[in-house]
Design a protein around this motif. Structure first.
Motif, PDB file in Angstrom:
ATOM      1  N   GLY A   1     -11.360  14.792  40.698  1.00 60.23           N
ATOM      2  CA  GLY A   1     -12.598  14.450  39.992  1.00 60.23           C
ATOM      3  C   GLY A   1     -13.303  13.256  40.615  1.00 60.23           C
ATOM      4  N   ILE A   2     -12.518  12.276  41.048  1.00 59.45           N
ATOM      5  CA  ILE A   2     -13.098  11.098  41.703  1.00 59.45           C
ATOM      6  C   ILE A   2     -13.784  11.515  42.999  1.00 59.45           C
ATOM      7  CG2 ILE A   2     -12.585   8.884  42.804  1.00 59.45           C
ATOM      8  CD1 ILE A   2     -10.162   8.652  40.884  1.00 59.45           C
ATOM      9  N   ILE A   3     -13.097  12.335  43.798  1.00 61.40           N
ATOM     10  CA  ILE A   3     -13.667  12.777  45.070  1.00 61.40           C
ATOM     11  C   ILE A   3     -14.925  13.608  44.828  1.00 61.40           C
ATOM     12  CG2 ILE A   3     -13.249  14.160  47.152  1.00 61.40           C
ATOM     13  CD1 ILE A   3     -11.696  11.479  47.047  1.00 61.40           C
ATOM     14  N   ARG A   4     -14.882  14.485  43.835  1.00 63.03           N
ATOM     15  CA  ARG A   4     -16.059  15.300  43.495  1.00 63.03           C
ATOM     16  C   ARG A   4     -17.249  14.406  43.155  1.00 63.03           C
ATOM     17  NH1 ARG A   4     -14.730  17.158  38.418  1.00 63.03           N
ATOM     18  NH2 ARG A   4     -15.715  15.227  37.769  1.00 63.03           N
ATOM     19  N   ASP A   5     -17.026  13.410  42.307  1.00 63.62           N
ATOM     20  CA  ASP A   5     -18.108  12.511  41.909  1.00 63.62           C
ATOM     21  C   ASP A   5     -18.621  11.682  43.085  1.00 63.62           C
ATOM     22  OD1 ASP A   5     -17.681  13.511  39.376  1.00 63.62           O
ATOM     23  OD2 ASP A   5     -16.741  11.687  38.599  1.00 63.62           O
TER      24      ASP A   5
ATOM     25  N   VAL B   1      -6.180   8.225  50.352  1.00 60.27           N
ATOM     26  CA  VAL B   1      -6.540   7.727  49.026  1.00 60.27           C
ATOM     27  C   VAL B   1      -5.560   8.241  47.976  1.00 60.27           C
ATOM     28  CG1 VAL B   1      -9.003   7.545  49.567  1.00 60.27           C
ATOM     29  CG2 VAL B   1      -8.115   9.658  48.596  1.00 60.27           C
ATOM     30  N   GLY B   2      -5.643   7.626  46.833  1.00 56.96           N
ATOM     31  CA  GLY B   2      -4.885   8.063  45.677  1.00 56.96           C
ATOM     32  C   GLY B   2      -5.632   7.646  44.426  1.00 56.96           C
ATOM     33  N   SER B   3      -5.034   7.932  43.287  1.00 56.57           N
ATOM     34  CA  SER B   3      -5.623   7.548  42.008  1.00 56.57           C
ATOM     35  C   SER B   3      -4.600   6.729  41.235  1.00 56.57           C
ATOM     36  CB  SER B   3      -5.996   8.795  41.206  1.00 56.57           C
ATOM     37  OG  SER B   3      -6.375   8.441  39.895  1.00 56.57           O
ATOM     38  N   ASN B   4      -5.092   5.709  40.549  1.00 54.04           N
ATOM     39  CA  ASN B   4      -4.164   4.892  39.761  1.00 54.04           C
ATOM     40  C   ASN B   4      -3.857   5.530  38.411  1.00 54.04           C
ATOM     41  OD1 ASN B   4      -6.300   4.358  38.011  1.00 54.04           O
ATOM     42  ND2 ASN B   4      -6.609   2.278  38.743  1.00 54.04           N
ATOM     43  N   GLY B   5      -4.318   6.759  38.203  1.00 49.28           N
ATOM     44  CA  GLY B   5      -4.021   7.470  36.971  1.00 49.28           C
ATOM     45  C   GLY B   5      -5.143   7.456  35.956  1.00 49.28           C
ATOM     46  N   THR B   6      -6.161   6.621  36.165  1.00 49.64           N
ATOM     47  CA  THR B   6      -7.280   6.569  35.232  1.00 49.64           C
ATOM     48  C   THR B   6      -8.012   7.900  35.192  1.00 49.64           C
ATOM     49  OG1 THR B   6      -7.535   4.220  35.740  1.00 49.64           O
ATOM     50  CG2 THR B   6      -9.375   5.295  34.641  1.00 49.64           C
TER      51      THR B   6
ATOM     52  N   ARG C   1     -16.644   1.968  46.781  1.00 58.10           N
ATOM     53  CA  ARG C   1     -16.410   0.732  46.000  1.00 58.10           C
ATOM     54  C   ARG C   1     -16.592   0.980  44.501  1.00 58.10           C
ATOM     55  NH1 ARG C   1     -19.588  -2.943  50.142  1.00 58.10           N
ATOM     56  NH2 ARG C   1     -17.870  -3.438  51.532  1.00 58.10           N
ATOM     57  N   TYR C   2     -17.633   1.720  44.147  1.00 63.03           N
ATOM     58  CA  TYR C   2     -17.852   2.039  42.744  1.00 63.03           C
ATOM     59  C   TYR C   2     -16.651   2.801  42.175  1.00 63.03           C
ATOM     60  CZ  TYR C   2     -19.705   3.968  38.464  1.00 63.03           C
ATOM     61  OH  TYR C   2     -19.869   4.314  37.139  1.00 63.03           O
ATOM     62  N   CYS C   3     -16.181   3.782  42.919  1.00 66.64           N
ATOM     63  CA  CYS C   3     -15.042   4.576  42.449  1.00 66.64           C
ATOM     64  C   CYS C   3     -13.773   3.727  42.354  1.00 66.64           C
ATOM     65  CB  CYS C   3     -14.823   5.784  43.355  1.00 66.64           C
ATOM     66  SG  CYS C   3     -16.121   7.035  43.187  1.00 66.64           S
ATOM     67  N   GLN C   4     -13.618   2.760  43.239  1.00 58.73           N
ATOM     68  CA  GLN C   4     -12.481   1.855  43.152  1.00 58.73           C
ATOM     69  C   GLN C   4     -12.561   0.997  41.883  1.00 58.73           C
ATOM     70  OE1 GLN C   4     -13.078   0.212  47.226  1.00 58.73           O
ATOM     71  NE2 GLN C   4     -10.838   0.372  47.362  1.00 58.73           N
ATOM     72  N   GLU C   5     -13.743   0.473  41.616  1.00 60.14           N
ATOM     73  CA  GLU C   5     -13.911  -0.452  40.499  1.00 60.14           C
ATOM     74  C   GLU C   5     -13.986   0.237  39.147  1.00 60.14           C
ATOM     75  OE1 GLU C   5     -17.434  -2.597  41.620  1.00 60.14           O
ATOM     76  OE2 GLU C   5     -16.444  -3.538  43.345  1.00 60.14           O
ATOM     77  N   ASN C   6     -14.458   1.490  39.113  1.00 59.76           N
ATOM     78  CA  ASN C   6     -14.739   2.126  37.832  1.00 59.76           C
ATOM     79  C   ASN C   6     -13.981   3.416  37.549  1.00 59.76           C
ATOM     80  OD1 ASN C   6     -17.088   0.417  36.799  1.00 59.76           O
ATOM     81  ND2 ASN C   6     -17.683   0.879  38.896  1.00 59.76           N
ATOM     82  N   LYS C   7     -13.395   4.024  38.552  1.00 58.22           N
ATOM     83  CA  LYS C   7     -12.775   5.333  38.343  1.00 58.22           C
ATOM     84  C   LYS C   7     -11.292   5.375  38.702  1.00 58.22           C
ATOM     85  CE  LYS C   7     -16.976   8.023  38.769  1.00 58.22           C
ATOM     86  NZ  LYS C   7     -16.935   9.006  37.708  1.00 58.22           N
ATOM     87  N   GLY C   8     -10.758   4.281  39.236  1.00 60.60           N
ATOM     88  CA  GLY C   8      -9.337   4.248  39.555  1.00 60.60           C
ATOM     89  C   GLY C   8      -8.979   4.757  40.934  1.00 60.60           C
ATOM     90  N   LEU C   9      -9.924   4.744  41.870  1.00 61.65           N
ATOM     91  CA  LEU C   9      -9.642   5.183  43.232  1.00 61.65           C
ATOM     92  C   LEU C   9      -8.873   4.092  43.970  1.00 61.65           C
ATOM     93  CD1 LEU C   9     -10.102   7.299  45.523  1.00 61.65           C
ATOM     94  CD2 LEU C   9     -12.144   5.981  46.136  1.00 61.65           C
ATOM     95  N   ASP C  10      -7.763   4.479  44.573  1.00 65.48           N
ATOM     96  CA  ASP C  10      -7.010   3.592  45.459  1.00 65.48           C
ATOM     97  C   ASP C  10      -7.272   4.045  46.891  1.00 65.48           C
ATOM     98  OD1 ASP C  10      -5.814   2.118  43.382  1.00 65.48           O
ATOM     99  OD2 ASP C  10      -4.172   3.559  43.207  1.00 65.48           O
TER     100      ASP C  10
END
Length: 127
Positions: free
Chosen positions: A51-55, A41-46, A17-26
């Motif tokens: 990097g999102i998965i690593r964090d 999953v994917g990234s909205n480009g942010t 949820r944090y990654c969705q709200e703050n890092k652009g995780l879809d």
């Protein structure tokens, strides 16, 4: 068998949820199994997805470790065994100092068309 306990599943869900709200995780689909997670999953480009998965993996690893090490935090009959296994896994990996929850590498599959997407979506069990 880390995700047998709701507390550990909730740590993972909160991280997602944090990654969705703050890092652009879809997140398109996911299933938390007892010992691993399946996600589409994917990234909205942010931020780049890797990097999102690593964090996300780093946060959940640190949080679950803290919960296991805090004897007042959770009643865990497997505490010593889980810590031993995670410290042992970390000692075999030169990229870690001492502790490893997740495998070093995820096994990403690029979903390039609907056939591949449907095949992988069917692999994720629905509760």
């Amino acid at each position: 068998m880390c995700f047998i306990r709701d507390e550990y599943r909730q740590i993972f869900v909160n991280s997602v949820r944090y990654c969705q709200e703050n890092k652009g995780l879809d997140v398109y689909a996911y299933c938390i199994m007892t010992s691993h997670v399946h996600m589409i999953v994917g990234s909205n480009g942010t931020n780049p997805l890797e990097g999102i998965i690593r964090d996300m993996k780093a946060f959940t690893s640190r949080s679950i470790r803290k919960a296991l090490e805090d004897s007042n935090h959770v009643h865990e009959s497997r505490r010593e065994w889980m810590l031993y296994m995670m410290y042992k896994a970390g000692s075999y990996n030169a990229n870690n100092n001492d502790f490893q929850l997740w495998q070093q590498h995820s096994q990403p599959i690029e979903l390039t068309d609907n056939i591949i997407m449907d095949k992988n979506l069917e692999y994720i069990p629905v509760p």
